[in-house]
Structures are given as structure tokens and as C-alpha cells.
Design an enzyme around this catalytic site. Structure first.
Site, short mmCIF file in Angstrom:
data_model
loop_
_atom_site.label_atom_id
_atom_site.label_comp_id
_atom_site.label_asym_id
_atom_site.label_seq_id
_atom_site.Cartn_x
_atom_site.Cartn_y
_atom_site.Cartn_z
N HIS A 74 -10.48 -0.16 2.53
CA HIS A 74 -9.68 -1.13 1.77
C HIS A 74 -9.12 -2.21 2.70
O HIS A 74 -9.15 -3.39 2.37
CB HIS A 74 -8.54 -0.43 1.03
N GLU B 174 3.32 -1.29 4.05
CA GLU B 174 2.96 0.10 3.78
C GLU B 174 4.24 0.85 3.42
O GLU B 174 5.13 1.00 4.25
CB GLU B 174 2.29 0.72 5.00
N ARG C 181 -11.71 -4.79 3.79
CA ARG C 181 -12.18 -5.64 2.70
C ARG C 181 -11.21 -6.77 2.39
O ARG C 181 -11.63 -7.82 1.89
CB ARG C 181 -12.38 -4.74 1.47
N ALA D 217 0.84 -1.19 0.00
CA ALA D 217 0.00 0.00 0.00
C ALA D 217 0.88 1.24 0.00
O ALA D 217 1.80 1.36 0.81
CB ALA D 217 -0.91 -0.02 1.22
#
Length: 181
Positions: free
Chosen positions: A99, A111, A102, A83
Site C-alpha cells: 500500500h 499512522e 502504491r 493508516a
């Protein structure tokens, strides 16, 4: 949303263009084979263990990430999401949380807002699917962090150099700016 993968395979997830015909309807098998052949003869040799790289493009909030998540899940491989977003305001924080909620709990998460090539290199493996969400935010982060253009040049060059050397599967998500904001 238009999804393209290495080898010139083209999929459309619902965009209608050219008089209402699906983009994929216009791509005959013969046309695709000619593009695959020219890609193989015009480019460098492709390694047997080279990564399958897909690029999913679409307008803002058009379902690109959802399609990429579906493709990653369908791969049958262990999945790591890389991400690039940073929660710089409440709206982005909510989008990131949506997000995250999900995605399957078993998926890995890295990240990394700036050093995408390093993150991909560290996480790549032949039995892994890497899902990058998203290139647009990564480029925006580089532009905001870079006062003289060196970081942008360095990181984009690193990514372009790394991608052909990866193994496994890589799914890249990016906005198609012409499709809306």
C-alpha cells in the site's frame, strides 16, 4: 465494492447483484433525490463547509483501498492517508509495504492504530482530503487493546462526534464482512 458518500450518492465499482444488474443501475435519479431530500429534512442542518464524507465498503482484498486512493487523487486536494494497520505479522507487513509503495510520495501519512478521531481532527482542513485505511483494522485494534470496553466506547463516540464537524473531504475504507474474509 460499494461506495457511499454523504448525500446518499451510491456508486458501484463492479459488484453485480440482483440478477446481474449493477447496484447503481437500480438507483434512479428520482430515487436518489428522494433520499437526499429525506436526509436533509430528517437530519441536522448541514454546514456549508462540511466535509464530503465517503464510505467505501467491500470484501477483503477487493480493491477498496485502490478505489479510495483513486478518489483521493481525483479530488485535486492535498491528501493525507491515516493508516490504522499495525504490522503484527509478515503478511500484514507485506500488505502495508504494498500500500505504501502504491501511494504518491507527495501524500502525507499519519499512522494511528487507536486514536482515529484525534488524528482526523489534527489533519483536517478545507483544502485537504483525508483517506482513512481502514475502519475495520481500527476497530480490531481497539478490541485487542481494550480489556473493559471503555476505550472502544470512548474512541467510537469521539469519531461519531467529530465526523460532522470536519471540513474538506474524508474517505473512509472498511470491510463488508459479509463479502468474504
Amino acid at each position: 465494492i460499494l461506495a457511499c458518500s454523504a448525500g446518499a450518492r451510491v456508486r458501484s465499482s463492479g459488484d453485480r447483484a440482483n440478477g446481474g444488474r449493477m447496484v447503481s443501475d437500480m438507483m434512479t435519479d428520482e430515487w436518489l433525490r428522494s433520499r437526499e431530500l429525506s436526509a436533509l429534512t430528517a437530519g441536522d442542518a448541514i454546514k456549508d463547509n462540511a466535509a464530503m464524507i465517503e464510505l467505501i465498503l467491500g470484501g477483503a482484498r477487493s480493491g477498496k483501498s485502490l478505489l479510495a486512493e483513486k478518489r483521493a487523487l481525483e479530488s485535486g486536494l492535498a491528501v493525507t492517508c491515516i493508516a490504522t494497520a499495525e504490522a503484527r505479522d509478515d503478511e500484514m507487513a507485506q500488505r502495508i509495504a504494498h500500500h505504501q509503495a502504491r501511494r504518491p510520495a507527495a501524500w502525507g501519512l499519519v499512522e494511528e492504530p487507536l486514536q482515529l478521531a484525534a488524528a482526523l481532527h489534527a489533519a483536517a482542513a478545507g483544502d485537504r482530503c483525508l483517506f482513512v485505511d481502514c475502519l475495520t483494522l481500527w476497530l480490531s485494534n481497539l478490541l485487542f487493546a481494550d480489556t473493559d470496553g471503555r476505550l472502544l466506547a470512548q474512541e467510537t463516540a469521539a469519531l461519531l462526534e467529530l465526523l460532522p464537524t470536519l471540513s474538506g473531504r474524508v474517505i473512509l475504507v472498511s470491510n463488508e464482512v459479509g463479502l468474504g474474509i
